[in-house]
Design an enzyme around this catalytic site. Structure first.
Site, PDB file in Angstrom:
ATOM      1  CE  LYS A   1      -4.812   1.284   2.264  1.00 35.40           C
ATOM      2  NZ  LYS A   1      -5.660   0.693   3.211  1.00 35.40           N
TER       3      LYS A   1
ATOM      4  CD  GLU B   1     -19.070  -2.193   8.645  1.00 31.02           C
ATOM      5  OE1 GLU B   1     -18.742  -0.728   8.271  1.00 31.02           O
ATOM      6  OE2 GLU B   1     -19.495  -2.805   8.875  1.00 31.02           O
TER       7      GLU B   1
ATOM      8  NE  ARG C   1     -20.996  -3.062   5.865  1.00 33.12           N
ATOM      9  CZ  ARG C   1     -20.135  -3.221   5.115  1.00 33.12           C
ATOM     10  NH1 ARG C   1     -20.339  -3.140   3.813  1.00 33.12           N
ATOM     11  NH2 ARG C   1     -19.380  -4.320   5.055  1.00 33.12           N
TER      12      ARG C   1
END
Length: 607
Positions: free
Chosen positions: A266, A349, A377
């Protein structure tokens, strides 16, 4: 496909040009820089090998699709990224035929890809998914359902060992650390037993540890292909173009489903992002030389985080729960200070909400900090696990209202409606940073049921003379006294009304301005004692009108058979596009000149 040195050299030059463009544009417009720097070569390989858009490419999540946008006909407009009317921040079929499915929230691509592959058996379907997203429950359900079916599906695991924050949980590196083979576990136990006795030298110890690692890698491909039914390729270097092209060409000709494990870094190619991956995951405009972002003062998130630390210092029953956004929600200091009481559940979540219910029913005081858009969610868990049991869980709804540049998949316009539709929830919206602190102080000892505290993204608003009251649940307070018109504001809308107060007075539209920071419960005494004094009553909220604060007031009036007309000023459109928050607020009649026109039009009998 022929892969020679000249061809690779050409693509490597293109890789550098892409990275330069990514840094240049995101430094001006903000955006998800580090994830896209990490998938440059992988995306180049996909575009080169597959027949797009006949073959379908899905990204999970779409924030890593900037490179794909550059390579599929959107390069000339790429400088408009995240600006109103410009290139969007996520994948969107309305933007390009190369984007086959909208992608803003993690976990959707595998399920969608499976459906698309089933419906389009003659075309390849390529799903690029991160190591954090693949551990999401939605993704695991899809992997299980796909099994050995769908011969035209190719899944590429982009393994950079990062989500927004560091990955957490036993599945964070997918099968790399999930080994359930009895043979492996027995070997591991034997090796650890020898090492723990301390009777081996360092050289032997190192050899044994390498053996353990090798055994793990030996079982990895087998566990995926045999247990789940996938053809496995990898692990490959996600920055080696020759390796990527060869692997993708092999996968293209294989009968799937094919699973390719790709290792990437990343932030690759931009040192500042490599050194601070989390900061550059999603970043505001910055100085490309230093990486510094202009400070905008204290945000609501930072105020929440600081206040929770001070509360937790005195109360050891306070816990903080985040879903892969510890720092984004202001919990960085809390995590550093109280590591055992800060739980990052990853991109899960629903689990986070039920986990908090378990804490609450055991006498703890959980604070669940999640962005408004991501609370969607966890609806079942919010209703079933918390609401029906009336458990005292404190939900911190960050990035509520119009968020801005992240667009329609990230606008926080549904949370008021959602929480008001569920049993037993109290819903609060602080107008200032100071009031947020007061709400948090109140919340620590509130045990009567679940509590949602919503606030917008960005710098906290403060009134120079400060509100002349202290927050009380179920109580509204006058900020300005006036006649004829009554303006009932929630949360961020107090700021918007005060900013046009002078213009309203000039037009003869002055009135009483009220801070209604308690959305549920309503201030029933205020309604009974004050409403009849005014000719025009307005409610203001930066959320969806249906089922919102204004509707809650109307419901109460109807229930009490009070024949009073209410003008609701709210959002009447679901799909709010990307653009700056201030511009979008005005465009949708919640700010400045258009808000004045909307108020005046309502008084004159116009929409």
């Amino acid at each position: 496909m022929r892969v020679d040195k000249d061809y690779i050299s050409k693509l490597e030059k293109e890789s550098q040009e892409i990275r330069d463009t990514l840094v240049e544009i995101t430094s001006k417009n903000g955006g998800h820089l580090a994830p896209n720097l990490g998938v440059v070569e992988l995306t180049q390989g996909i575009v080169e090998v597959f027949d797009l858009p006949k073959d379908k490419v899905l990204f999970d999540v779409g924030h890593q699709s900037y490179v794909y946008k550059l390579l599929t006909g959107r390069g000339e407009k790429f400088d408009t990224l995240r600006t109103k009317g410009g290139i969007g921040p996520f994948s969107d079929p309305k933007e390009s035929s190369f984007d086959f499915f909208i992608a803003g929230h993690a976990g959707s691509a595998l399920s969608a890809g499976a459906g698309i592959a089933k419906a389009n058996p003659k075309n390849k379907v390529v799903v690029v998914i991160g190591d954090a997203s693949i551990a999401n429950g939605h993704s695991l359900e899809a992997l299980n359902n796909i099994g050995g079916n769908l011969k035209n599906l190719i899944i590429i695991l982009n393994d950079n060992e990062m989500s927004i924050g560091e990955n957490v949980g036993s599945l964070s590196k997918f099968f790399g650390k999930l080994m359930i083979s009895n043979v492996y576990m027995n070997i591991r136990k034997d090796i650890r037993s020898i090492i723990s006795k301390g009777k081996v030298g360092n050289q032997v110890k190192n050899v044994l540890e390498r053996i353990e690692y090798s055994v793990k890698q030996f079982f990895l491909p087998s566990s995926i292909s045999e247990v789940l039914g996938y053809q496995f390729l990898g692990v490959i270097d996600g920055h080696n173009l020759e390796e990527i092209l060869k692997t993708l060409n092999i996968a293209k000709e294989m009968e799937g489903p094919v699973f390719i494990h790709v290792k990437t870094e990343k932030g690759k190619g931009y040192q500042l992002a490599e050194e601070n991956k989390e900061k550059f995951h999603g970043i505001s405009p910055f100085n490309p030389e230093t990486g510094e972002v202009e400070s905008g003062g204290k945000t609501y998130s930072s105020i929440f985080g600081s206040k929770l630390v001070s509360l937790a210092e005195k109360d050891k029953s306070i816990y903080a729960i985040s879903a892969a956004m510890v720092k984004g929600t202001g919990l960085g200091e809390f995590q550093n200070r109280f590591e055992d009481r800060c739980i990052d559940v990853g991109i899960a979540e629903g689990h986070g909400v039920t986990f908090s219910a378990g804490l609450a029913i055991s006498g703890k005081k959980p604070y669940v900090a999640i962005y408004s858009t991501f609370f969607q969610r966890a609806l079942d868990q919010l209703i079933h696990d918390v609401g029906l049991q009336n458990l005292p869980v404190r939900f911190i709804v960050d990035r509520a209202g119009i968020v801005g540049e992240d667009g329609k998949t990230h606008q926080g316009i549904h949370d008021i409606n959602l929480f008001l539709s569920m049993p037993n929830y109290r819903v609060l919206a602080p107008a200032t940073g100071k009031e947020l602190e007061e709400m948090l102080e109140f919340s620590k000892d509130f045990q009567e049921g679940p509590l949602a505290i919503r606030f917008p993204r960005g710098k906290a608003f403060e009134i120079k003379e400060q509100l002349n009251h202290k927050f009380e649940i179920g109580k509204w307070n006058k900020v300005r006294e006036g006649e004829r018109n009554l303006y009932l504001t929630t949360g961020a809308m107090l700021k918007e009304i005060l900013e046009i107060e002078g213009k309203l007075l000039e037009r003869g539209l002055g009135g009483t301005i009220v801070n209604c920071s308690s959305i549920r419960p309503l201030d029933e005494n205020f309604i009974f004692n004050e409403f009849s004094k005014y000719d025009n009553i307005f409610t203001f909220e930066d959320g969806y009108e249906r089922g919102g604060f204004g509707n809650e007031v109307l419901r109460f009036l109807n229930e009490k058979k009070m024949k009073i007309n209410i003008n609701i000023i709210a959002l009447d459109s679901v799909a709010i596009p990307h653009g700056s928050r201030n511009i979008l607020l005005e465009d949708y009649g919640l700010r400045g000149k258009k808000l004045i026109e909307r108020i005046e039009g309502s008084i004159n009998g116009e929409k």
